[in-house]
Design an enzyme around this catalytic site. Structure first.
Site, PDB file in Angstrom:
ATOM      1  N   HIS A  90      -5.646   9.422  -8.801  1.00 18.36           N
ATOM      2  CA  HIS A  90      -4.221   9.649  -8.575  1.00 18.36           C
ATOM      3  C   HIS A  90      -3.457   9.690  -9.899  1.00 18.36           C
ATOM      4  O   HIS A  90      -3.734   8.920 -10.815  1.00 18.36           O
ATOM      5  CB  HIS A  90      -3.654   8.567  -7.658  1.00 18.36           C
ATOM      6  CG  HIS A  90      -4.058   8.758  -6.227  1.00 18.36           C
ATOM      7  ND1 HIS A  90      -3.999   7.748  -5.298  1.00 18.36           N
ATOM      8  CD2 HIS A  90      -4.543   9.842  -5.569  1.00 18.36           C
ATOM      9  CE1 HIS A  90      -4.423   8.200  -4.125  1.00 18.36           C
ATOM     10  NE2 HIS A  90      -4.754   9.466  -4.267  1.00 18.36           N
ATOM     11  N   ASP A 109      -0.603   8.774 -10.945  1.00 16.38           N
ATOM     12  CA  ASP A 109       0.083   7.598 -11.474  1.00 16.38           C
ATOM     13  C   ASP A 109      -0.891   6.588 -12.079  1.00 16.38           C
ATOM     14  O   ASP A 109      -0.468   5.544 -12.595  1.00 16.38           O
ATOM     15  CB  ASP A 109       0.956   6.938 -10.403  1.00 16.38           C
ATOM     16  CG  ASP A 109       0.162   6.370  -9.234  1.00 16.38           C
ATOM     17  OD1 ASP A 109      -0.819   7.010  -8.810  1.00 16.38           O
ATOM     18  OD2 ASP A 109       0.521   5.290  -8.731  1.00 16.38           O
ATOM     19  N   HIS A 110      -2.192   6.918 -12.070  1.00 14.87           N
ATOM     20  CA  HIS A 110      -3.199   6.082 -12.719  1.00 14.87           C
ATOM     21  C   HIS A 110      -3.892   6.783 -13.895  1.00 14.87           C
ATOM     22  O   HIS A 110      -4.553   6.114 -14.684  1.00 14.87           O
ATOM     23  CB  HIS A 110      -4.247   5.629 -11.700  1.00 14.87           C
ATOM     24  CG  HIS A 110      -3.706   4.630 -10.725  1.00 14.87           C
ATOM     25  ND1 HIS A 110      -4.040   3.299 -10.747  1.00 14.87           N
ATOM     26  CD2 HIS A 110      -2.821   4.767  -9.706  1.00 14.87           C
ATOM     27  CE1 HIS A 110      -3.402   2.661  -9.780  1.00 14.87           C
ATOM     28  NE2 HIS A 110      -2.649   3.537  -9.132  1.00 14.87           N
ATOM     29  N   ASP A 132      -6.030   0.597  -6.550  1.00 16.86           N
ATOM     30  CA  ASP A 132      -5.208   0.552  -5.343  1.00 16.86           C
ATOM     31  C   ASP A 132      -6.022   0.196  -4.100  1.00 16.86           C
ATOM     32  O   ASP A 132      -5.655   0.586  -2.983  1.00 16.86           O
ATOM     33  CB  ASP A 132      -4.525   1.907  -5.129  1.00 16.86           C
ATOM     34  CG  ASP A 132      -3.418   2.164  -6.136  1.00 16.86           C
ATOM     35  OD1 ASP A 132      -3.150   1.275  -6.972  1.00 16.86           O
ATOM     36  OD2 ASP A 132      -2.828   3.259  -6.100  1.00 16.86           O
ATOM     37  N   HIS A 135      -0.332  -2.107  -8.582  1.00 16.94           N
ATOM     38  CA  HIS A 135       1.086  -2.030  -8.220  1.00 16.94           C
ATOM     39  C   HIS A 135       1.669  -3.410  -7.968  1.00 16.94           C
ATOM     40  O   HIS A 135       0.970  -4.332  -7.530  1.00 16.94           O
ATOM     41  CB  HIS A 135       1.278  -1.182  -6.958  1.00 16.94           C
ATOM     42  CG  HIS A 135       1.004   0.271  -7.151  1.00 16.94           C
ATOM     43  ND1 HIS A 135       1.967   1.169  -7.537  1.00 16.94           N
ATOM     44  CD2 HIS A 135      -0.144   0.981  -7.021  1.00 16.94           C
ATOM     45  CE1 HIS A 135       1.428   2.383  -7.628  1.00 16.94           C
ATOM     46  NE2 HIS A 135       0.144   2.286  -7.318  1.00 16.94           N
TER      47      HIS A 135
END
Length: 254
Positions: free
Chosen positions: A54, A56-57, A126, A164
């Site tokens: 992903h 955002d990683h 996640d 997160h």
């Protein structure tokens, strides 16, 4: 080893696993700016570990490689991650400088998701959150449950470095499922106080999560009763129980 949670975006953490000399492994850099800022304060990246594809990683990797072109980038076997030096899978060992990590396959959030376990630390992206778990974007409930079961077998002192800052929101759901759990109440109050003070609620420990996280407590009587009540019948097995709990969380509003 120092564990530095570098805030990114709205609620991500980029983890820096730092040695005494300032050298560090960077985990899941969704953006480069927090790492570059830490480097300006003396942090010296030695390598990058990626748990899943992903953006955002992984989005900050190209900019970090532009600054440090020789950094090794360790990632799962997934063609959606293009900036990779070495691809690893379940049972592999990663060695960079003085660090060594075992790779664990933990599908569920994504099909190729991995974790890095070593030095008393678990970098799990996640998959496992404090008081929660990741959404099932690609994997199945059976896969995610098996992944969480695997993580639950690690030593209780393991420090959980997830991707997160979701603890306070997860606590609201967990209390709806398991309202009479004193360990959950303590963790919820602790997390709220930390966030009020501007502190991260992470890392947590696996021991804490085993007492308070409903997704690790599918077999606990209180959690099983809550799921049964919601279904209107007994779940046929642990997979259905987990799937219903995850569906409940997906639609939950505090």
């Amino acid at each position: 080893m120092r564990l530095l949670a570098l805030p990114a975006f709205a609620d991500n953490y980029i983890w820096a696993l730092a040695g005494d000399d300032g050298g560090a492994l960077i985990v899941d850099p969704g953006e480069a700016a927090p790492v570059l800022a830490a480097a300006a304060e003396g942090l010296q990246p030695r390598g990058i570990l990626l748990t899943h594809h992903h953006h955002d990683h992984i989005g900050g990797v190209p900019a970090l490689l532009a600054r440090w072109p020789d950094l090794p980038v360790i990632a799962p076997v997934d063609d959606r991650i293009t900036t990779t030096t070495t691809r690893v899978g379940d049972g592999d060992t990663v060695r960079i400088a003085e660090w060594g990590f075992e790779v664990l396959a933990i599908p569920g959030h994504t099909v190729s998701h991995i974790a890095f376990h070593g030095h008393g630390v678990l970098c799990c992206g996640d998959t496992l959150f404090s008081l929660g778990c990741g959404r099932l974007f690609e994997g199945t409930p059976a896969q995610m449950l098996a992944s969480l079961d695997q993580l639950a077998e690690l030593p209780g002192v393991t420090q959980i470095c997830c991707g997160h800052e979701y603890t306070v929101a997860n606590a609201a759901f967990a209390r709806a499922v398991d309202p009479d759990n004193p360990a959950l109440q303590r963790r919820s109050e602790e997390a709220s106080a930390m966030r009020t003070a501007g502190l991260p609620t992470l890392p947590t420990t696996l021991a804490t999560e085993l007492t308070a996280n409903p997704f690790l407590r599918i077999d606990a009587p209180a959690v099983h009763t809550a799921i049964t009540t919601r279904l209107g019948r007994m779940p046929v097995d642990r997979v259905e129980a987990f799937a219903e709990l995850r569906r409940w969380k997906d639609g939950f509003r505090a």
